[in-house]
Design a protein around this motif. Structure first.
Motif, PDB file in Angstrom:
ATOM      1  N   LYS A  62      35.424  47.397  36.880  1.00 26.66           N
ATOM      2  CA  LYS A  62      35.834  48.404  37.845  1.00 26.66           C
ATOM      3  C   LYS A  62      36.973  47.858  38.705  1.00 26.66           C
ATOM      4  O   LYS A  62      37.893  48.586  39.079  1.00 26.66           O
ATOM      5  CB  LYS A  62      34.629  48.765  38.730  1.00 26.66           C
ATOM      6  N   HIS A  63      36.870  46.530  39.019  1.00 27.71           N
ATOM      7  CA  HIS A  63      37.891  45.913  39.855  1.00 27.71           C
ATOM      8  C   HIS A  63      39.244  45.938  39.151  1.00 27.71           C
ATOM      9  O   HIS A  63      40.281  46.199  39.761  1.00 27.71           O
ATOM     10  CB  HIS A  63      37.473  44.478  40.168  1.00 27.71           C
TER      11      HIS A  63
ATOM     12  N   SER B 139      31.588  41.850  33.400  1.00 30.33           N
ATOM     13  CA  SER B 139      30.543  42.689  34.005  1.00 30.33           C
ATOM     14  C   SER B 139      31.128  44.033  34.471  1.00 30.33           C
ATOM     15  O   SER B 139      32.347  44.203  34.541  1.00 30.33           O
ATOM     16  CB  SER B 139      29.931  41.967  35.205  1.00 30.33           C
ATOM     17  N   ASP B 140      30.229  44.934  34.792  1.00 29.22           N
ATOM     18  CA  ASP B 140      30.646  46.275  35.190  1.00 29.22           C
ATOM     19  C   ASP B 140      31.528  46.256  36.427  1.00 29.22           C
ATOM     20  O   ASP B 140      32.560  46.927  36.497  1.00 29.22           O
ATOM     21  CB  ASP B 140      29.397  47.132  35.469  1.00 29.22           C
ATOM     22  N   ALA B 141      31.073  45.456  37.406  1.00 26.89           N
ATOM     23  CA  ALA B 141      31.797  45.433  38.690  1.00 26.89           C
ATOM     24  C   ALA B 141      33.197  44.873  38.495  1.00 26.89           C
ATOM     25  O   ALA B 141      34.179  45.384  39.051  1.00 26.89           O
ATOM     26  CB  ALA B 141      31.021  44.593  39.705  1.00 26.89           C
TER      27      ALA B 141
ATOM     28  N   GLN C 188      39.187  52.760  40.698  1.00 32.90           N
ATOM     29  CA  GLN C 188      38.263  53.891  40.678  1.00 32.90           C
ATOM     30  C   GLN C 188      38.729  54.910  39.635  1.00 32.90           C
ATOM     31  O   GLN C 188      39.916  55.197  39.556  1.00 32.90           O
ATOM     32  CB  GLN C 188      38.247  54.576  42.048  1.00 32.90           C
TER      33      GLN C 188
END
Lengths: 271, 271
Positions: A7-8, A2-4, A12
């Motif tokens: 990102k993790h 997933s996107d989150a 950033q």
């Protein structure tokens, strides 16, 4: 993935750092700027019809630059230029001579407090009043002519030169001055051998630079009757003699350019 | 080493005879020029007015004090106009100065033979002519009013901003530009990520500095009819309303001091 979660893993992404770091200050600036813009644009009155009509005259003026008329008003232009140069030279000389003692007085490490305050006040007054306003007052007092212009330029020179000279003296190397003092020099000797050699190159550079500024300013003093080329230029504009005006402007640009060149040469030699 | 003999002893001197002769002649010529200039000013001066000046000055002072404070209610709009002329003029000037600066800087110019001289010409010619003269010219072309003032300030500021900016561009660190280049960035990206961040502080400083100068200059633009508080000043001068003149001068002084304070604060925060 997933996107989150992605990102993790990646962290950033890099972003360009903002110029104004504080968040609320940046927003405040944006909002303030936009409000100001709206307020300003709604209150500025522009007569577009008049501007459009003027474009034709603007074209004539630009064309006049390709064909400037030095001839038909040659004697007026010559008189105005000579007067401007005369005012520039004498005002620069007198201004420099007066601004040296005031500059010494406005340096905190040389002058006692009362002298310092008086000299700083003179500098502040001279810097806050624009040349043209001083010229208006002096023309009212001394009458029309180059004397008012000469006094105006001298006054302006004092503010400019004294301030920069004082700053230079305040930033000088103390040990040299102290060495002269330790040899038992009197005050005047101390200034002459301890201080003056340190600030002389900059003083010469600034004086030459001021000559350059004074000439530029002398070109507008004529607008209020204080002598110089400005009066001739104003007349030329009033009579719509664009070719003569173009000739005068070209002469001003030429003189300013050569003065700037000379002052650049002198400054690079002394510094 | 220059020296001379006295009683069989060599005594040190600073200069040879030839050098001191040359210096003496130089001083002689300088003093002669100054005296000639002074003579020229003195010829065109009505000395009666000068001897009479203390009385006139006293007279004007007694007329001008106290200032007519209630007149300030009519100055709100002119002050707003003055602020607009300065701010809008500065913004317009910056819009035009940025491309010119990039064209004029040695390390970013597309062609140092064809484009750079042209950019430098724009810089020199807009810089050498005072904003009052630009205003005079623009009023003749597009008519009196705030718009002419804005354009005059804008044109005058182009040269100043572009000159300081292109000097800042020439002083950038080439390593950063090269690093961005090495990532395969396009020309535009190199500019945005390699050059702009380096000159942004200088740019902001120049903008605020010029804005401060423009506030000063826009207060007097009205003298030739270009809007702002100068219009009120010239109107009051024309009817010899000295109490109003003194009030306007106070307002101008306060405006100049405030703008200088703001610009010093902002520049202090940036640098």
């Amino acid at each position: 993935m997933s996107d989150a979660a992605l990102k993790h893993v990646l962290g950033q992404p890099w972003r360009k750092p903002k110029f104004v770091k504080s968040d609320w200050l940046r927003r405040f600036i944006y909002v303030g700027a936009i409000t100001y813009f709206i307020a300003a644009l709604t209150t500025i009155e522009v007569d577009w019809v008049r501007v459009y009509e003027g474009l034709d005259r603007g074209k004539q003026f630009v064309l006049a630059f390709t064909n400037p008329d030095f001839g038909s008003r040659a004697s007026d232009i010559w008189d105005g230029l000579v007067e401007s140069i005369v005012m520039t030279v004498s005002a620069s000389v007198v201004g420099v001579i007066i601004s040296i003692p005031i500059g010494l007085g406005a340096a905190r490490n040389i002058a006692p407090l009362p002298v310092y305050l008086v000299c700083r006040a003179i500098v502040a007054i001279s810097r806050a009043l624009q040349e043209i306003i001083v010229a208006i007052l002096l023309v009212a007092i001394f009458g029309f002519g180059p004397l008012a212009g000469f006094l105006t330029l001298s006054f302006a020179t004092i503010g400019f030169l004294s301030k920069l000279l004082a700053e230079d003296i305040e930033a000088m190397d103390k040990t040299q001055a102290e060495a002269i003092k330790a040899s038992g020099a009197r005050w005047i000797q101390w200034i002459n051998y301890g201080v003056q050699p340190q600030v002389m190159p900059r003083l010469i550079g600034l004086s030459i630079y001021r000559v350059d500024i004074n000439f530029r300013e002398s070109a507008i003093l004529g607008l209020v009757g204080a002598g110089g080329i400005g009066a001739t230029l104003n007349t030329a504009f009033d009579r719509y003699e664009y070719d003569t005006a173009a000739a005068i402007l070209l002469l001003i640009i030429l003189i300013v350019m050569s003065l700037e060149y000379i002052s650049g040469l002198v400054r690079s030699r002394v510094q | 080493m220059p020296q001379y003999q006295q009683n069989g002893m060599a005594i040190w001197r600073k200069r040879t005879t030839g050098q001191s002769m040359l210096r003496w002649i130089g001083w002689l010529i300088g003093v002669a020029i100054f005296i000639a200039c002074w003579q020229k000013i003195s010829e065109t001066t009505t000395w009666f007015f000068v001897w009479d000046s203390p009385r006139i000055a006293d007279d004007i002072w007694s007329r001008a004090t106290p200032p007519r404070w209630e007149y300030i209610s009519q100055l709100g709009r002119p002050i707003w106009d003055t602020l607009n002329i300065a701010t809008m003029g500065t913004l317009l000037a910056l819009c035009m100065a940025v491309p010119i600066a990039f064209l004029a800087a040695r390390n970013t110019t597309p062609s140092s033979i064809l484009v750079r001289p042209f950019a430098l010409l724009v810089i020199v010619s807009t810089r050498s002519i005072n904003s009052l003269i630009w205003a005079l010219l623009l009023i003749a072309i597009i008519g009196p009013g705030v718009f002419a003032g804005i354009m005059a300030i804008a044109i005058r500021s182009i040269g100043f901003c572009a000159k300081l900016l292109y000097e800042a561009i020439e002083e950038i660190d080439p390593n950063q530009v090269e690093a961005i280049n090495a990532t395969g960035a396009s020309r535009l990206q190199v500019m945005v990520y390699g050059i702009v961040p380096q000159i942004l502080p200088a740019f902001a400083g120049i903008a605020v500095f010029r804005w401060d100068i423009n506030i000063r200059e826009s207060t007097v633009l009205g003298l030739v009819g270009a809007g702002g508080i100068g219009l009120q000043l010239s109107a009051s001068l024309n009817v010899l309303a000295w109490p109003q003149v003194s009030l306007i001068l106070i307002v101008i002084l306060v405006a100049v001091v405030i703008s200088e304070w703001i610009s010093a604060k902002v520049r202090g925060a940036i640098i």
